[in-house]
Design an enzyme around this catalytic site. Sequence first.
Site, PDB file in Angstrom:
ATOM      1  N   GLU A 264       0.973  -0.964  -0.037  1.00  0.00           N
ATOM      2  CA  GLU A 264       0.091   0.121  -0.016  1.00  0.00           C
ATOM      3  C   GLU A 264       1.041   1.162   0.077  1.00  0.00           C
ATOM      4  OE1 GLU A 264      -1.138   2.978   1.937  1.00  0.00           O
ATOM      5  OE2 GLU A 264      -2.134   1.755   3.334  1.00  0.00           O
ATOM      6  N   CYS A 301      -1.772   8.127   4.490  1.00  0.00           N
ATOM      7  CA  CYS A 301      -1.713   7.983   3.034  1.00  0.00           C
ATOM      8  C   CYS A 301      -3.111   8.376   2.503  1.00  0.00           C
ATOM      9  CB  CYS A 301      -1.692   6.477   2.916  1.00  0.00           C
ATOM     10  SG  CYS A 301      -2.720   5.526   4.005  1.00  0.00           S
TER      11      CYS A 301
HETATM   12  P1  NAP Z   1       9.837   3.385   2.860  1.00  0.00           P
HETATM   13  O1  NAP Z   1      11.062   4.162   2.702  1.00  0.00           O
HETATM   14  O2  NAP Z   1       9.017   3.056   1.762  1.00  0.00           O
HETATM   15  O3  NAP Z   1      10.261   2.426   3.746  1.00  0.00           O
HETATM   16  C1  NAP Z   1       9.428   1.571   4.338  1.00  0.00           C
HETATM   17  C2  NAP Z   1      10.184   0.364   4.779  1.00  0.00           C
HETATM   18  O4  NAP Z   1      10.507  -0.715   3.514  1.00  0.00           O
HETATM   19  C3  NAP Z   1      11.277   0.705   5.575  1.00  0.00           C
HETATM   20  O5  NAP Z   1      11.298  -0.330   6.654  1.00  0.00           O
HETATM   21  C4  NAP Z   1      12.705   0.509   4.690  1.00  0.00           C
HETATM   22  O6  NAP Z   1      13.686  -0.386   5.394  1.00  0.00           O
HETATM   23  C5  NAP Z   1      11.833  -0.545   3.628  1.00  0.00           C
HETATM   24  N1  NAP Z   1      12.516  -0.734   2.299  1.00  0.00           N
HETATM   25  C6  NAP Z   1      12.130   0.642   1.527  1.00  0.00           C
HETATM   26  N2  NAP Z   1      12.927   0.404   0.396  1.00  0.00           N
HETATM   27  C7  NAP Z   1      13.301  -0.846   0.289  1.00  0.00           C
HETATM   28  C8  NAP Z   1      14.111  -1.705  -0.399  1.00  0.00           C
HETATM   29  N3  NAP Z   1      14.469  -1.202  -1.736  1.00  0.00           N
HETATM   30  N4  NAP Z   1      14.328  -3.004  -0.204  1.00  0.00           N
HETATM   31  C9  NAP Z   1      13.995  -3.532   0.981  1.00  0.00           C
HETATM   32  N5  NAP Z   1      13.543  -2.649   2.015  1.00  0.00           N
HETATM   33  C10 NAP Z   1      13.164  -1.454   1.480  1.00  0.00           C
HETATM   34  O7  NAP Z   1       9.015   4.527   3.892  1.00  0.00           O
HETATM   35  P2  NAP Z   1       9.224   5.432   5.212  1.00  0.00           P
HETATM   36  O8  NAP Z   1      10.723   5.018   5.421  1.00  0.00           O
HETATM   37  O9  NAP Z   1       8.358   4.905   6.260  1.00  0.00           O
HETATM   38  O10 NAP Z   1       9.175   6.528   4.667  1.00  0.00           O
HETATM   39  C11 NAP Z   1       9.756   7.192   3.644  1.00  0.00           C
HETATM   40  C12 NAP Z   1       8.801   7.992   2.736  1.00  0.00           C
HETATM   41  O11 NAP Z   1       7.733   6.959   2.407  1.00  0.00           O
HETATM   42  C13 NAP Z   1       7.970   9.153   3.352  1.00  0.00           C
HETATM   43  O12 NAP Z   1       8.685  10.409   3.315  1.00  0.00           O
HETATM   44  C14 NAP Z   1       6.667   9.069   2.417  1.00  0.00           C
HETATM   45  O13 NAP Z   1       6.972  10.132   1.350  1.00  0.00           O
HETATM   46  C15 NAP Z   1       6.470   7.671   1.973  1.00  0.00           C
HETATM   47  N6  NAP Z   1       5.430   6.792   2.974  1.00  0.00           N
HETATM   48  C16 NAP Z   1       4.119   7.132   2.625  1.00  0.00           C
HETATM   49  C17 NAP Z   1       3.207   6.480   3.204  1.00  0.00           C
HETATM   50  C18 NAP Z   1       1.864   6.499   2.528  1.00  0.00           C
HETATM   51  O14 NAP Z   1       0.759   5.810   3.075  1.00  0.00           O
HETATM   52  N7  NAP Z   1       1.536   6.905   1.478  1.00  0.00           N
HETATM   53  C19 NAP Z   1       3.531   5.782   4.266  1.00  0.00           C
HETATM   54  C20 NAP Z   1       4.762   5.862   5.023  1.00  0.00           C
HETATM   55  C21 NAP Z   1       5.758   6.636   4.146  1.00  0.00           C
HETATM   56  P3  NAP Z   1      14.738   0.724   5.940  1.00  0.00           P
HETATM   57  O15 NAP Z   1      13.997   1.981   6.754  1.00  0.00           O
HETATM   58  O16 NAP Z   1      15.251  -0.125   7.073  1.00  0.00           O
HETATM   59  O17 NAP Z   1      15.652   1.207   5.186  1.00  0.00           O
END
Ligand code: NAP
Length: 527
Positions: A264, A301
């Site tokens: 999601e 989200c």
């Molecule tokens: P994220 O970067 O998507 O990461 C979520 C989880 O997935 C983290 O545990 C991360 O690990 C892991 N992950 C990310 N990329 C990966 C990959 N290529 N391979 C393996 N694991 C991976 O989200 P976030 O850290 O929660 O926040 C970053 C940005 O995501 C926010 O600024 C926002 O823009 C977006 N976000 C959107 C929503 C939504 O509902 N639309 C919700 C949350 C976040 P690590 O952290 O250990 O690297």
Amino acid sequence: MITGKNYIGNNLIAEGNKTYKTFNPQLNIENESVFTEATSEEIDLAVKLATKAYKKFSKTSGIRKAVFLNAIADEILALDDELIQTYCSETGLPEGRAKGERGRTVGQLRTFAKLVEDGSWVEATIDTAQPDREPMARPDVRKMMMPLGPVVVFGASNFPLAYSTAGGDTAAALASGCPVIVKSHPMHAGTGELVASAIIKAAEKTGMPNGVFSNLNSSGIEVGQKLVMHPQVKAIGFTGSIRGGRALYDMAAQREEPIPVFAEMGSVNPVIMLPTALQNRGEELAKTYASSITLGTGQFCTNPGLILGIKGEELSDFVANLSKDILEIDPSCMLHPNIKGAYEVNKTTILSQDKINVTAEFTKDVQSNYAKQVVATVEGSTFLANTKLHQEVFGPFSIVVQCEDSDELEEILSKLEGQLTGTVIGDNNEVSEYSEVVSALQNRVGRIIFNGVPTGVEVCPSMVHGGPYPASTDSRFTAVGVSSIKRWVRPFSYQDWPNDLLPDELKNENPLEILRSVNRELTTSKI
Ligand code: NAP
């Protein structure tokens, strides 16, 4: 007590040497606890234990799974203030939100407990034999849902409780009979460990097999990657960025045995403001939307990041009121400096595009990790021509698109990427007048809201929290509500199988008294 170790099944283990701390964004300092990232051996052990646990757990009765799920809820509540304080110190979110999210988490667990206790969710479907059928006898065929196997759940940064360790994905997977391995979100590893300890206590108290649950620490992408690639993992649940979700989806598709990734991801949640509604209650709508855009510092989200209307005095007045009202709201803290950094970068990318008009921007000084809210406007044609403007800015940001007419509005909607939600603000007659616009919106979203706000997702059986890509990787499923259990199961048929060897759900006597389809009739009767 937080140990900083991984739960590999029922044991706390930390043999690795990569450590990290969580961060208190309100105080702008690191928290004290030190977490140790799971090693390759620990990851492998967690998956092996889950695979072994699956043999027993997949056959555990609904009544026993319900006892387990309710026990998790009880143990989470028993963590009491330690959980709430840890949550607040790792997220910058207020105590009220922590308690509300805990209530939702506990509520979700109990709802799934009821579902599996009742048992009808397995969709038992029975077509009895017709030995005398011409020209060929019909066999006895009986179908029900079966759990997939070990599931990996990625904790979400923006829902440390309701969409993380014991959140919706975990509750649904455990309810279905799948063991769960959580890849803990590094921003709230302490909250994650506390909740994991509650799950392990509940598993031990209710006699669940060791390995039914594990919680792995990680501060980079390696642990998640190894889990997705592990041959014994059968499905993935993820909430977060499009980049992260897509990377995991692609990785899972390249495995020798591809597995489903239910991710999601991003959404700008378009809101259509129709003219008569704006004329009749534009001031009230501006207040409502100023609150919705800034709710939870915009870190939902379902945040309304895109508002669309037709050019005219009503829309101009609405923008003026929204811009005034949103600046009266005090800025609030973001979850983490990285999320705040991403907000600044994404906001700047949009505001630096041509022909963007900023109508509200909080300018006074704020604390380090606080986000300043922004409203901007753009012409429909500019928006159509520049897809950068369609991207999510995770935070208190919204862009208002001023369309020439309903044709342009419809064209814009039809060109949007998939979304979790769409909202129509209009008076009753107006909505039928704009039926084509409403249809265009409906084609791009998973849920359509009438005269409300998209923020706030009711947890109920009829809820769809998903939508066309990239809102989710599979628009046929929801991530919220009891139907989300369907992501973790597959349909399975028994043909001419002896009655006493069938699972209870499919036996002639219907010992569980569940609702079944028998020869195309829904019934709880015996055969
Ligand atoms: P994220 O970067 O998507 O990461 C979520 C989880 O997935 C983290 O545990 C991360 O690990 C892991 N992950 C990310 N990329 C990966 C990959 N290529 N391979 C393996 N694991 C991976 O989200 P976030 O850290 O929660 O926040 C970053 C940005 O995501 C926010 O600024 C926002 O823009 C977006 N976000 C959107 C929503 C939504 O509902 N639309 C919700 C949350 C976040 P690590 O952290 O250990 O690297």
